[in-house]
Each structure stands twice: as structure tokens, then as C-alpha cells.
Scaffold this active site. Sequence first.
Site, short mmCIF file in Angstrom:
data_model
loop_
_atom_site.label_atom_id
_atom_site.label_comp_id
_atom_site.label_asym_id
_atom_site.label_seq_id
_atom_site.Cartn_x
_atom_site.Cartn_y
_atom_site.Cartn_z
N HIS A 1 0.82 -1.21 0.00
CA HIS A 1 0.00 0.00 0.00
C HIS A 1 0.86 1.27 0.00
O HIS A 1 0.68 2.16 -0.84
CB HIS A 1 -0.91 -0.01 1.23
CG HIS A 1 -1.84 1.16 1.31
ND1 HIS A 1 -3.10 1.15 0.77
CD2 HIS A 1 -1.68 2.39 1.87
CE1 HIS A 1 -3.68 2.33 0.98
NE2 HIS A 1 -2.84 3.09 1.65
N GLU A 2 1.80 1.33 0.92
CA GLU A 2 2.64 2.52 1.03
C GLU A 2 3.59 2.66 -0.15
O GLU A 2 3.93 3.78 -0.56
CB GLU A 2 3.43 2.50 2.35
CG GLU A 2 2.57 2.46 3.60
CD GLU A 2 1.60 3.62 3.71
OE1 GLU A 2 1.87 4.69 3.11
OE2 GLU A 2 0.56 3.46 4.36
N HIS B 1 1.86 4.63 -2.86
CA HIS B 1 1.97 6.07 -2.61
C HIS B 1 3.37 6.58 -2.97
O HIS B 1 3.53 7.61 -3.63
CB HIS B 1 1.71 6.38 -1.12
CG HIS B 1 0.29 6.17 -0.69
ND1 HIS B 1 -0.79 6.67 -1.39
CD2 HIS B 1 -0.23 5.55 0.40
CE1 HIS B 1 -1.90 6.35 -0.76
NE2 HIS B 1 -1.59 5.66 0.33
#
Length: 378
Positions: free
Chosen positions: A25-26, A29
Site C-alpha cells: 500500500h505505502e 503512494h
Amino acid sequence: MEFLAGFWNYVIVFLVILTVVVFVHELGHYLVARHNGVRVDVFSIGFGPELFGWNDRAGTRWRVSLLPLGGYVKMFGDADAASATPDGRPMTDEEKAQSFQHKRVGQRAAIVVAGPAANFIFAIVGLALMFMALGQPVTEPVVGQVHAGTAAEEAGLKAGDRVVAVNGTKVERFQDIQRIVRLEIERPLELEIERAGGRLAIQAQPRIVERKGLFGDMEKVPVLGISADAASTQVVRHGPGTALFEALRETETMVTSTFVGIGQMIAGTRDSDELGGPIRIAKGAGEAAQLGLSSVVFYTILLSLNLGLINLFPIPVLDGGHLVFYAFEAILGRPLGEKAQEYGFRIGLFLVLALMVFATRNDIVSLPVWNVVKNALS
């Protein structure tokens, strides 16, 4: 030895799965932020004090922190890891060019949506690889057994019946029947059946029962009362193209089922006890570990999908909340006022914390020890 095995299955495996899902997920980003020229100050797995870390050439501090229940990417120019507000200090033009807060609204939206998108991509690719390497179980929609005292027996279903459609939805696999039964809890099932060369319509009302779920947690589910014909199950190994197609279809089914289930909880037709928190996730990870590596991989994929979905909810402090603010900014031509954003994030934080408390309460109530404590106090 039993304690060590339990610690490995229910703690270590859970933390490994959670770390993988959070990292994906990170990383979404991070990669899109760097692509858009944003400097990333910190990439952290976990919260709180740093345990260990290192700096890369771009100036990012990669760190592993004490509390391994999440993670964050802190971008240059942000006051905190939530990217809710700028740090407020004056910046040079060169610094503005690397600041998240000074990027165009479309760039900021792309960076925010990249986290959930990475979770979806990870899940789809993971499923496709599983279907290529291990195969996909496919079961013909044929009734192998009708269990005594169930809705299926009452409705007149018989072994050998082929289910063609349920509530107007075409059925291709026995797994389709299971999915529809779990979701269609608000009305009886209209079953279109093939029997002895002819077709007939049968109506059945599944009954809600409590049973052990796929990964060991107790759940209340609607049950029709039929089992598949074991001889009609085959494991199909797909090539890259069909594996990707089937992975996309499975992902769509999971996402749709999740939204339908949430809608039913809000409407009150589905028990909200099905919501689970970290304890239930850890239990699921432990059960998956005992079933084998393929179950751990599938559970990781499932958790990745859920994390991506939850983060898209339009709640401030979540990625979806940021996207709502950016949508207003794009429409108005300016950001919402600081007060509006501040109150929005406060409300969002309250909602997220309330949901966590409620989910943890469900976790605790579902533990066997809870019944012991309740009986002792009653």
C-alpha cells in the site's frame, strides 16, 4: 512446543502478512509520489519509535518502527504523516517543486489513490499467479448431497440436480451458488433446476446458522443445505491470459460481495458481528498458516483487497477522504477552508476509532474465553 507453534502461527505469520500488505500500500503512494517529483522524507513500516532504518540517495528514511500495525509515507512539506496539512513554513521555489502540498490537485489525487490501487494490483497479480501455478478449483453446479433437516430438503432439492440459475443470475460453478446464498439473505431463493432432462423452478429460504469459517472464526451465515458432487470438481491450471481474466473476475466478486455485505449491515439485514478487527485477522492468519502456504498467500491477497477497499471509503483521514477534498477543490477551483478540513479530519478520526473499537469488541466477544467470563459473572 505448543506455545511456540501458536506464537508462530497467530503472531509472527499475522505480522508478516500485515507487513506485506501495508508495504504494498505505502509503496504505491511512494512510487507515484516520486514519479510526480515529490520528495519523500520517511517510509515507515509500523508506528512509534524507530527500531532500525537507513537513508537512500534520494533522502528518504526507510524505517521499521516499534508498533507493527500499519505504516505511512511522510512527504516533504507535510506537517504530519496523514498529508492533511502543510507544515506552514516558508519555502523556496525549489522546495515547492518537491512539496506534495504544492502539486496540482490531479497529481495529489493520483498519489493518494495509488495506495489502494497497489493493493488491488497486488491481489489480482497474486491470484493470477496462483491460478497458473496451483490451478483454480472449479466445481460443476450439481447437487451431490442434500442434508437432512435443511431448507434444501424442505424445498425438495435432490442429489443430481443441476442448478442453472439463482434469483435470475446464471450459475456456472457451485462456487456461484455459495456466493449468492451468502448474499441473498433478504429474500427466498428462486432456483432454476435441471432434473431428468427437464427444468423446474424451486423456491428455498436459507436458514441462518453459526459455524466455523474458512479461517477458523465463528460466523453466522445463511445455509441452503446442499453439498457439491466431489466427483465434479477439477483443478484447472490457466495460462497467463485466462489466469488474469479469472483473477479479475474473482476480484470483482470479492469487491461486490463486500459492498453488498456492508450495505446489508447498514440496512440491518446482516449481523454487524461479522465486522472483525486485528484479533480476528490474527486468528484468520493463524488458521491459514496451519492449512499451508497456499492458504497464507490467499489470506494475504484477501487482506490486501480489504485494505484497498477500506482506504477508499470517503472518510477523512483515509485515502478516500482525501479524494473527496480534492474533488471539492477541483470543482471550486480552490481548496476547502482550513476549518472545514480540520473538522472533517476530526470527524473522520472519530469514525475510524469508533469502528476500530466496535470491531475489537466483536473480536473479544467471539473468543471462547468470553463465554467462560460471561458465565462466571452471570
